[in-house]
Design a protein around this motif. Structure first.
Motif, PDB file in Angstrom:
ATOM      1  N   GLY A 103       0.825  -1.228  -0.075  1.00  0.00           N
ATOM      2  CA  GLY A 103       0.090  -0.033  -0.135  1.00  0.00           C
ATOM      3  C   GLY A 103       0.919   1.201   0.147  1.00  0.00           C
ATOM      4  N   SER A 104       0.392   2.452   0.109  1.00  0.00           N
ATOM      5  CA  SER A 104       1.040   3.528   0.121  1.00  0.00           C
ATOM      6  C   SER A 104       0.345   4.583   1.287  1.00  0.00           C
ATOM      7  N   GLU A 105       1.237   5.494   1.420  1.00  0.00           N
ATOM      8  CA  GLU A 105       0.532   6.672   2.213  1.00  0.00           C
ATOM      9  C   GLU A 105      -0.633   7.113   1.736  1.00  0.00           C
ATOM     10  N   PHE A 106      -1.025   7.253   0.709  1.00  0.00           N
ATOM     11  CA  PHE A 106      -2.383   7.754   0.376  1.00  0.00           C
ATOM     12  C   PHE A 106      -3.470   6.555   0.091  1.00  0.00           C
ATOM     13  N   LYS A 107      -2.945   5.210  -0.269  1.00  0.00           N
ATOM     14  CA  LYS A 107      -3.785   4.339  -0.520  1.00  0.00           C
ATOM     15  C   LYS A 107      -3.215   3.139   0.195  1.00  0.00           C
ATOM     16  N   PRO A 108      -3.734   3.001   1.623  1.00  0.00           N
ATOM     17  CA  PRO A 108      -3.103   1.897   2.437  1.00  0.00           C
ATOM     18  C   PRO A 108      -3.565   0.624   2.323  1.00  0.00           C
ATOM     19  N   GLU A 109      -2.971  -0.280   2.704  1.00  0.00           N
ATOM     20  CA  GLU A 109      -3.219  -1.722   3.023  1.00  0.00           C
ATOM     21  C   GLU A 109      -4.389  -1.654   3.757  1.00  0.00           C
ATOM     22  N   GLY A 110      -5.445  -2.510   3.013  1.00  0.00           N
ATOM     23  CA  GLY A 110      -6.617  -2.798   3.606  1.00  0.00           C
ATOM     24  C   GLY A 110      -7.975  -1.707   3.103  1.00  0.00           C
ATOM     25  N   ARG A 111      -7.550  -0.823   2.294  1.00  0.00           N
ATOM     26  CA  ARG A 111      -8.525   0.114   1.673  1.00  0.00           C
ATOM     27  C   ARG A 111      -9.146  -0.553   0.603  1.00  0.00           C
ATOM     28  N   VAL A 112     -10.546  -0.726   0.550  1.00  0.00           N
ATOM     29  CA  VAL A 112     -11.173  -1.395  -0.295  1.00  0.00           C
ATOM     30  C   VAL A 112     -12.567  -0.590  -0.709  1.00  0.00           C
ATOM     31  N   CYS A 113     -12.650  -0.282  -2.064  1.00  0.00           N
ATOM     32  CA  CYS A 113     -13.801   0.509  -2.571  1.00  0.00           C
ATOM     33  C   CYS A 113     -14.940  -0.568  -3.142  1.00  0.00           C
ATOM     34  N   PHE A 114     -16.006  -0.246  -3.143  1.00  0.00           N
ATOM     35  CA  PHE A 114     -17.127  -1.019  -3.302  1.00  0.00           C
ATOM     36  C   PHE A 114     -18.178  -0.379  -4.045  1.00  0.00           C
ATOM     37  N   GLY A 115     -18.718  -1.020  -5.123  1.00  0.00           N
ATOM     38  CA  GLY A 115     -20.016  -0.353  -5.817  1.00  0.00           C
ATOM     39  C   GLY A 115     -20.980  -1.366  -5.640  1.00  0.00           C
ATOM     40  N   LEU A 116     -22.276  -0.806  -5.675  1.00  0.00           N
ATOM     41  CA  LEU A 116     -23.427  -1.510  -5.801  1.00  0.00           C
ATOM     42  C   LEU A 116     -24.552  -1.090  -6.819  1.00  0.00           C
ATOM     43  N   ALA A 117     -24.595  -1.792  -7.817  1.00  0.00           N
ATOM     44  CA  ALA A 117     -25.511  -1.102  -8.933  1.00  0.00           C
ATOM     45  C   ALA A 117     -26.811  -2.080  -9.205  1.00  0.00           C
ATOM     46  N   ALA A 118     -28.094  -1.391  -9.168  1.00  0.00           N
ATOM     47  CA  ALA A 118     -29.177  -2.198  -9.347  1.00  0.00           C
ATOM     48  C   ALA A 118     -29.833  -1.225 -10.463  1.00  0.00           C
ATOM     49  N   SER A 119     -30.559  -2.024 -11.356  1.00  0.00           N
ATOM     50  CA  SER A 119     -31.464  -1.497 -12.288  1.00  0.00           C
ATOM     51  C   SER A 119     -32.298  -0.340 -11.760  1.00  0.00           C
ATOM     52  N   GLY A 120     -32.329   0.719 -12.402  1.00  0.00           N
ATOM     53  CA  GLY A 120     -33.066   1.833 -12.098  1.00  0.00           C
ATOM     54  C   GLY A 120     -32.733   2.450 -10.805  1.00  0.00           C
ATOM     55  N   THR A 121     -32.061   2.074 -10.113  1.00  0.00           N
ATOM     56  CA  THR A 121     -31.608   2.824  -8.932  1.00  0.00           C
ATOM     57  C   THR A 121     -30.204   3.645  -9.048  1.00  0.00           C
ATOM     58  N   PRO A 122     -30.036   4.692  -8.114  1.00  0.00           N
ATOM     59  CA  PRO A 122     -28.528   5.245  -8.341  1.00  0.00           C
ATOM     60  C   PRO A 122     -27.327   4.228  -7.848  1.00  0.00           C
ATOM     61  N   THR A 123     -26.658   4.339  -8.414  1.00  0.00           N
ATOM     62  CA  THR A 123     -25.537   3.360  -7.916  1.00  0.00           C
ATOM     63  C   THR A 123     -24.764   3.809  -6.678  1.00  0.00           C
ATOM     64  N   HIS A 124     -24.673   3.049  -5.766  1.00  0.00           N
ATOM     65  CA  HIS A 124     -24.120   3.211  -4.245  1.00  0.00           C
ATOM     66  C   HIS A 124     -22.626   2.808  -4.179  1.00  0.00           C
ATOM     67  N   VAL A 125     -21.828   3.909  -3.903  1.00  0.00           N
ATOM     68  CA  VAL A 125     -20.267   3.475  -3.849  1.00  0.00           C
ATOM     69  C   VAL A 125     -19.920   3.822  -2.191  1.00  0.00           C
ATOM     70  N   GLU A 126     -18.975   2.991  -1.763  1.00  0.00           N
ATOM     71  CA  GLU A 126     -18.257   3.344  -0.504  1.00  0.00           C
ATOM     72  C   GLU A 126     -16.762   2.754  -0.435  1.00  0.00           C
ATOM     73  N   THR A 127     -16.140   3.192   0.712  1.00  0.00           N
ATOM     74  CA  THR A 127     -14.931   2.756   0.924  1.00  0.00           C
ATOM     75  C   THR A 127     -14.767   2.224   2.385  1.00  0.00           C
ATOM     76  N   ILE A 128     -14.294   1.225   2.397  1.00  0.00           N
ATOM     77  CA  ILE A 128     -13.884   0.704   3.847  1.00  0.00           C
ATOM     78  C   ILE A 128     -12.497   0.528   4.132  1.00  0.00           C
ATOM     79  N   GLU A 129     -11.919   0.929   5.226  1.00  0.00           N
ATOM     80  CA  GLU A 129     -10.747   0.725   5.631  1.00  0.00           C
ATOM     81  C   GLU A 129     -10.728  -0.366   6.813  1.00  0.00           C
ATOM     82  N   PHE A 130     -10.090  -1.611   6.161  1.00  0.00           N
ATOM     83  CA  PHE A 130     -10.145  -2.734   6.752  1.00  0.00           C
ATOM     84  C   PHE A 130      -8.963  -2.696   7.833  1.00  0.00           C
ATOM     85  N   GLY A 131      -7.979  -1.754   7.286  1.00  0.00           N
ATOM     86  CA  GLY A 131      -6.775  -2.138   8.200  1.00  0.00           C
ATOM     87  C   GLY A 131      -5.697  -2.929   7.612  1.00  0.00           C
ATOM     88  N   ALA A 132      -4.486  -2.933   8.380  1.00  0.00           N
ATOM     89  CA  ALA A 132      -3.570  -4.126   7.620  1.00  0.00           C
ATOM     90  C   ALA A 132      -3.746  -5.304   8.394  1.00  0.00           C
TER      91      ALA A 132
END
Length: 160
Positions: A103-132
Motif C-alpha cells: 500500500g502507500s501513504e495515500f492508499k493504505p493496505e486494507g482500503r477497499v472500494c465497493f460499488g452496488l448497481a441495481a437496475s433503475g436505482t442510483p449506484t451506491h459506492v463506499e470505501t471501507i478501511e479494513f486496516g492491515a
C-alpha cells in the motif's frame, strides 16, 4: 450473511446477480456459486485484476483510472455499472482494493472500494478501511461486505 438466504431472496424476486472483482479475485462469485442451484440467480462474475481487464470487460474509462486510480470509488462505480451493462443481471457488486501486503501513504493496505448497481436505482459506492489485517483477512472481509451489500441491494429492489 447467509448466502443461501440471499440467493433464495434473489430467486423469489426474479433478480439475477453479477460480480465485478479485483482484489478478491472471484471470492464473491465463488461464495455465491458454492450453493447448489445458484445458477438460477448468478449470471456471471468478472475478475478484472488489471486496469486493462477493467477497461475491456467492464468499460471502465482510462480517464477515470488516470484521475483516481484503480482503488477508488469512481472506478468501483464504473465496475458495478459495467457489470450490469455487460450481463443479464439486475444487481451487481464491485470490489477494488489493496489487500496487501503493501500500500502507500495515500492508499493504505486494507482500503477497499465497493460499488452496488441495481437496475433503475442510483449506484451506491463506499470505501471501507479494513486496516492491515493481512492479505487473506482483508479479502475475506471484503467478500463478506460485498455479500451484505448484495443483500441490501435486494431489499432496495424489492421496495421499487
Amino acid at each position: 450473511m447467509n448466502v443461501t438466504d440471499l440467493l433464495d431472496r434473489a430467486k423469489v424476486q426474479g433478480v439475477m446477480i453479477a460480480t465485478a472483482e479485483s482484489c478478491t479475485g472471484g471470492m464473491v462469485a465463488a461464495a455465491l456459486t458454492d450453493i447448489p442451484g445458484s445458477s438460477a440467480v448468478v449470471d456471471r462474475g468478472f475478475v478484472t485484476y488489471t486496469n486493462t481487464a477493467k477497461q475491456q470487460m467492464l468499460g471502465v474509462q482510462v480517464g477515470t483510472l488516470d484521475a483516481h486510480g484503480a482503488v477508488s470509488e469512481q472506478v468501483a462505480r464504473e465496475m458495478a455499472e459495467g457489470a450490469l451493462e455487460h450481463s443479464e443481471a439486475q444487481l451487481a457488486v464491485s470490489i477494488t482494493g489493496i489487500a496487501g501486503p503493501g500500500g502507500s501513504e495515500f492508499k493504505p493496505e486494507g482500503r477497499v472500494c465497493f460499488g452496488l448497481a441495481a437496475s433503475g436505482t442510483p449506484t451506491h459506492v463506499e470505501t471501507i478501511e479494513f486496516g492491515a489485517l493481512g492479505r487473506d483477512k482483508v479479502r475475506v472481509a471484503a467478500r463478506d461486505h460485498a455479500l451484505n451489500l448484495l443483500s441490501t441491494g435486494l431489499f432496495t429492489l424489492a421496495q421499487k
